[in-house]
Motif scaffolding. Structure first.
Motif, PDB file in Angstrom:
ATOM      1  N   ASN A 546       0.856  -1.286  -0.008  1.00 31.31           N
ATOM      2  CA  ASN A 546      -0.069  -0.085  -0.008  1.00 31.31           C
ATOM      3  C   ASN A 546       1.004   1.334   0.139  1.00 31.31           C
ATOM      4  N   ASN A 547       2.391   1.280   0.290  1.00 29.11           N
ATOM      5  CA  ASN A 547       3.211   2.406  -0.098  1.00 29.11           C
ATOM      6  C   ASN A 547       3.324   2.450  -1.600  1.00 29.11           C
ATOM      7  N   ILE A 548       2.984   1.774  -2.354  1.00 36.32           N
ATOM      8  CA  ILE A 548       3.158   1.776  -3.944  1.00 36.32           C
ATOM      9  C   ILE A 548       2.087   2.563  -4.458  1.00 36.32           C
ATOM     10  N   VAL A 549       1.981   3.732  -4.973  1.00 32.11           N
ATOM     11  CA  VAL A 549       1.002   4.543  -5.469  1.00 32.11           C
ATOM     12  C   VAL A 549       1.496   4.986  -6.978  1.00 32.11           C
ATOM     13  N   LEU A 550       0.455   5.711  -7.635  1.00 36.83           N
ATOM     14  CA  LEU A 550       0.637   6.179  -9.049  1.00 36.83           C
ATOM     15  C   LEU A 550       1.422   7.199  -9.034  1.00 36.83           C
ATOM     16  N   SER A 551       2.639   7.534 -10.044  1.00 37.23           N
ATOM     17  CA  SER A 551       3.446   8.450  -9.975  1.00 37.23           C
ATOM     18  C   SER A 551       2.723   9.860 -10.084  1.00 37.23           C
ATOM     19  N   SER A 552       3.482  10.747  -9.788  1.00 38.24           N
ATOM     20  CA  SER A 552       3.172  12.284  -9.511  1.00 38.24           C
ATOM     21  C   SER A 552       2.668  12.773 -11.227  1.00 38.24           C
ATOM     22  N   CYS A 553       3.392  12.417 -12.043  1.00 42.63           N
ATOM     23  CA  CYS A 553       3.183  12.742 -13.323  1.00 42.63           C
ATOM     24  C   CYS A 553       1.702  12.490 -13.872  1.00 42.63           C
ATOM     25  N   LEU A 554       1.178  11.118 -13.511  1.00 40.25           N
ATOM     26  CA  LEU A 554      -0.145  10.651 -13.847  1.00 40.25           C
ATOM     27  C   LEU A 554      -0.942  11.343 -13.037  1.00 40.25           C
ATOM     28  N   THR A 555      -1.024  11.582 -11.851  1.00 40.74           N
ATOM     29  CA  THR A 555      -1.905  12.165 -10.892  1.00 40.74           C
ATOM     30  C   THR A 555      -2.235  13.580 -11.095  1.00 40.74           C
ATOM     31  N   ILE A 556      -1.157  14.179 -11.140  1.00 41.06           N
ATOM     32  CA  ILE A 556      -1.137  15.665 -11.592  1.00 41.06           C
ATOM     33  C   ILE A 556      -1.795  15.797 -13.072  1.00 41.06           C
ATOM     34  N   THR A 557      -1.408  15.254 -14.005  1.00 40.84           N
ATOM     35  CA  THR A 557      -1.808  15.426 -15.363  1.00 40.84           C
ATOM     36  C   THR A 557      -3.493  15.383 -15.068  1.00 40.84           C
ATOM     37  N   ILE A 558      -3.881  13.881 -14.673  1.00 43.06           N
ATOM     38  CA  ILE A 558      -5.463  13.824 -14.328  1.00 43.06           C
ATOM     39  C   ILE A 558      -6.080  14.825 -13.644  1.00 43.06           C
ATOM     40  N   SER A 559      -5.537  15.303 -12.641  1.00 42.70           N
ATOM     41  CA  SER A 559      -6.083  16.216 -11.848  1.00 42.70           C
ATOM     42  C   SER A 559      -6.693  17.438 -12.567  1.00 42.70           C
ATOM     43  N   ILE A 560      -5.254  18.075 -13.421  1.00 40.92           N
ATOM     44  CA  ILE A 560      -5.677  19.308 -14.258  1.00 40.92           C
ATOM     45  C   ILE A 560      -6.430  19.075 -15.048  1.00 40.92           C
ATOM     46  N   LEU A 561      -6.512  17.947 -16.066  1.00 39.45           N
ATOM     47  CA  LEU A 561      -7.397  17.802 -17.027  1.00 39.45           C
ATOM     48  C   LEU A 561      -8.794  17.648 -16.462  1.00 39.45           C
ATOM     49  N   THR A 562      -9.020  16.969 -15.444  1.00 40.83           N
ATOM     50  CA  THR A 562     -10.256  16.769 -15.044  1.00 40.83           C
ATOM     51  C   THR A 562     -11.117  18.101 -14.581  1.00 40.83           C
ATOM     52  N   LEU A 563     -10.023  18.674 -13.671  1.00 35.65           N
ATOM     53  CA  LEU A 563     -10.651  20.064 -13.383  1.00 35.65           C
ATOM     54  C   LEU A 563     -10.824  21.072 -14.288  1.00 35.65           C
ATOM     55  N   LEU A 565     -12.230  20.141 -17.212  1.00 39.10           N
ATOM     56  CA  LEU A 565     -13.653  19.942 -17.725  1.00 39.10           C
ATOM     57  C   LEU A 565     -14.681  20.134 -16.814  1.00 39.10           C
ATOM     58  N   LEU A 566     -14.326  20.128 -15.414  1.00 37.84           N
ATOM     59  CA  LEU A 566     -15.271  20.442 -14.337  1.00 37.84           C
ATOM     60  C   LEU A 566     -15.538  21.771 -14.181  1.00 37.84           C
ATOM     61  N   LEU A 567     -14.608  22.569 -14.009  1.00 35.99           N
ATOM     62  CA  LEU A 567     -14.733  23.921 -13.587  1.00 35.99           C
ATOM     63  C   LEU A 567     -14.761  25.112 -14.775  1.00 35.99           C
ATOM     64  N   PHE A 568     -14.648  24.639 -15.855  1.00 35.23           N
ATOM     65  CA  PHE A 568     -15.205  25.339 -16.961  1.00 35.23           C
ATOM     66  C   PHE A 568     -15.884  26.474 -17.071  1.00 35.23           C
ATOM     67  N   ILE A 569     -17.060  26.281 -16.302  1.00 33.11           N
ATOM     68  CA  ILE A 569     -18.155  27.095 -16.223  1.00 33.11           C
ATOM     69  C   ILE A 569     -17.854  28.262 -15.422  1.00 33.11           C
ATOM     70  N   PHE A 570     -16.748  28.414 -14.266  1.00 31.82           N
ATOM     71  CA  PHE A 570     -16.083  29.542 -13.918  1.00 31.82           C
ATOM     72  C   PHE A 570     -15.409  30.436 -14.531  1.00 31.82           C
ATOM     73  N   THR A 571     -14.652  29.861 -15.467  1.00 33.47           N
ATOM     74  CA  THR A 571     -13.733  30.575 -16.307  1.00 33.47           C
ATOM     75  C   THR A 571     -13.816  30.378 -17.708  1.00 33.47           C
ATOM     76  N   PRO A 572     -15.054  30.617 -18.291  1.00 33.61           N
ATOM     77  CA  PRO A 572     -15.315  30.447 -19.730  1.00 33.61           C
ATOM     78  C   PRO A 572     -14.676  31.342 -20.524  1.00 33.61           C
ATOM     79  N   GLU A 573     -14.429  32.579 -20.109  1.00 38.31           N
ATOM     80  CA  GLU A 573     -14.127  33.606 -21.101  1.00 38.31           C
ATOM     81  C   GLU A 573     -12.732  33.369 -22.021  1.00 38.31           C
ATOM     82  N   GLU A 574     -11.808  32.843 -21.421  1.00 39.51           N
ATOM     83  CA  GLU A 574     -10.442  32.795 -22.446  1.00 39.51           C
ATOM     84  C   GLU A 574     -10.653  31.699 -23.555  1.00 39.51           C
TER      85      GLU A 574
END
Length: 589
Positions: A546-563, A565-574
């Motif tokens: 249980n000390n073996i986890v997904l690497s930071s590159c995968l988790t950070i990439t997934i987090s940014i891409l998912t957010l 998609l999810l939070l676009f409504i708050f900053t749609p102007e750009e």
């Protein structure tokens, strides 16, 4: 001519697409370094070098973007290529997305995380040495040194295609991109499925190239010029001549150009797997390794669709409401893609085949916006293409991450023998939708991220996919395409069935995995070597699975891409404003 060549040539010749020049020189450097190196396990270093190259190319392109907005467009290399704000923006987009995809081979998918050794000091000044099987260091994707080199060749072909302004440069660019994709599909030499899929892709890709070559040959035979600017001028003058019954260009009819472009468009529809030329893509996507599928399914389509944008815009017949236009064929392909991608996806039980039919369905929306060719539809097209590429990228990265996260589990259900005997399990661990049953109980965060991505595919508000579909449907209604709008709405509802079916299995079904008994009671050993200690002090520690986890590159990439998609409504102007500005520049050169 729509591009300002003479007055600004002297100012711009020093910086003609420097990002492409940098990529070409970087490829030569990597090839030379590969020839003189004594070690063959350099793939992961080359992938990281390729990421740096692409990110630096993004910075160069961003720095020169203001110049292209100022001049509206610049012709390069005697008119073979051109650079406009649209082409430069999507060069940056292609570089950035490709850099994200290369992370999958530039970093190991798993890492050991121990709280006592999680400080920044330990991260930078201590080296952890443990069993290579834990991080999948011996995976084949980390031993193929040619992978980043071939991807750089494909990116060069794709960016040249986006900027192509001559039928000669069009054919050379699409072939440079296509040959790289064929090689990439067959790169896993020990995979029989990958080799078979790559050969299928090569044969049908060669057939589509024949259509492109035939169309370009007819264009030259009928007009005597290879420049796209010449076709735009001929189309406009011949339309005026026929409209006002004048004999300005009585020898030339718009029908010639339309038929030639229609034949050429068949080849490009083959390349992007739009219906009715879609039959190869589900088999190829499913058979090649998932990491390769991620690149093939995204980058190849972006370059072709942006290339088609300007051809459609400048060869559309603005004077004939009821005459034949080659864009009618694209509308027909859009209609078939919407239906086939939605209906045939209902019967799929393999996840990558489902993604293939999902892509076909979304291509229906993209081609619909592209064919209408109004200011609103081009805005919708640019926005839809960018958001769907990001959503599709997130879906594939999640699929790869889920496969890596299941390493300590074995399936204990009635289909365990079928799962264990799946072909190419090492390169594509997740192949069946049923493998995702109950995954929410194993990893709630990844399951929620995949559900958000699927909801965006469906078009559920307030996710980014909803706004993209709404823009396309609004543009279609304003232009009088009521039937196609109703078809798109109905097929969206149908496609929601298979997306929601996957979500149902992840969240509401019981999983059939159990922890591998060999791992449950095993204590792993690791050595920690201090890089700042001259005596080379070695500390030994032990850890559990249980000390073996997904690497930071995968988790950070997934987090940014998912957010995103999810939070676009708050900053749609750009993003919406950028699509609006690019469309306005196209309609007001």
């Amino acid at each position: 001519m729509k591009y300002k060549l003479g007055a600004y040539w002297g100012k711009c010749k020093v910086g003609l697409n420097p990002q492409k020049t940098m990529i070409i020189y970087s490829i030569l450097f990597l090839l030379l370094s590969n020839a003189v190196t004594l070690r063959r396990e350099k793939s992961i270093i080359y992938s990281r070098d390729a990421i740096i190259i692409l990110l630096f190319s993004c910075l160069i392109a961003l720095k020169s973007l203001n110049m292209y907005f100022l001049y509206k467009g610049i012709g390069l290399y005697g008119g073979l290529f051109h650079v406009t704000p649209i082409t430069q923006t999507f060069h940056i987009f292609i570089f950035f997305v490709s850099a994200i995809i290369l992370q999958l081979t530039a970093f190991y998918p798993r890492k050991v995380w121990i709280k006592n050794y999680a400080s920044l000091y330990n991260l930078f000044f201590k080296n952890f040495i443990y069993d290579t099987n834990i991080v999948n260091k011996m995976g084949q994707q980390y031993r193929i040194i040619e992978y980043p080199l071939i991807i750089l060749f494909i990116i060069i072909g794709g960016t040249f295609l986006v900027s192509a302004s001559d039928i000669v440069s069009i054919f050379l660019s699409i072939e440079l991109q296509s040959y790289g994709l064929y090689l990439l599909s067959t790169l896993y030499r020990n995979s029989e499925l990958s080799t078979s899929a790559g050969l299928t892709y090569f044969l049908l890709g060669g057939l589509s190239s024949c259509f492109i070559l035939l169309g370009t040959s007819l264009l030259y035979a009928n007009s005597g010029t290879t420049s796209l600017d010449g076709y735009y001028v001929i189309t406009g003058l011949s339309s005026l001549a026929n409209e006002y019954t004048n004999n300005i260009l009585d020898w030339y009819k718009p029908l010639y150009l339309n038929i030639s472009l229609l034949i050429m468009s068949v080849g490009f529809l083959f390349k992007i797997s739009a219906a009715p030329f879609h039959f190869w893509s589900p088999d190829v996507y499913d058979a090649i390794p998932t990491i390769v599928t991620t690149f093939v399914a995204i980058i190849a389509k972006i370059s072709i669709l942006i290339f088609l944008l300007e051809i459609i815009h400048y060869t559309s017949n603005f004077y004939f409401a009821f005459s034949f236009s080659w864009t009618t064929g694209l509308l027909f392909s859009s209609f078939l893609s919407l239906i086939i991608g939605s209906v045939l996806g209902l019967s799929q039980f393999r996840i990558k085949r489902l993604f293939a039919y999902s892509t076909i369905s979304h291509l229906g929306f993209i081609l619909l916006a592209l064919s209408i060719n109004s200011l609103e539809s081009i805005q919708a097209f640019l926005f839809y293409l960018m958001q769907y590429s990001i959503s599709n990228l997130n879906a594939f990265v999640l699929l790869i991450s889920i496969g890596f996260s299941l390493y300590p589990f074995v399936n204990n259900g009635p289909l365990r023998y079928q799962y264990n005997n799946l072909l190419d399990r090492n390169n594509s661990p997740i192949q069946l939708i049923s493998q995702l049953k109950g995954y929410f109980n194993l990893n709630p965060v990844l399951a929620l991220s995949l559900a958000i991505t699927f909801f965006s595919f469906v078009g559920i508000p307030p996710l980014i996919g909803f706004f993209a579909k709404q823009m396309v449907l609004s543009a279609a209604l304003d232009s009088g395409y009521v039937f196609l709008t109703l078809t798109a709405i109905l097929t969206s509802v149908i496609s929601a069935v298979y997306y929601l079916g996957v979500i149902k299995q992840m969240f509401f079904n019981e999983h059939q995995y159990k922890l591998n008994q060999d791992l449950e009671h095993t204590k792993f050993k690791a050595n920690v070597v201090s890089s700042v200690n001259d005596e080379g002090y070695v500390d030994t520690l032990s850890f559990k699975f249980n000390n073996i986890v997904l690497s930071s590159c995968l988790t950070i990439t997934i987090s940014i891409l998912t957010l995103t998609l999810l939070l676009f409504i708050f900053t749609p102007e750009e993003s919406i404003s950028m699509a609006n500005i690019l469309a306005l520049i196209l309609f007001n050169p």
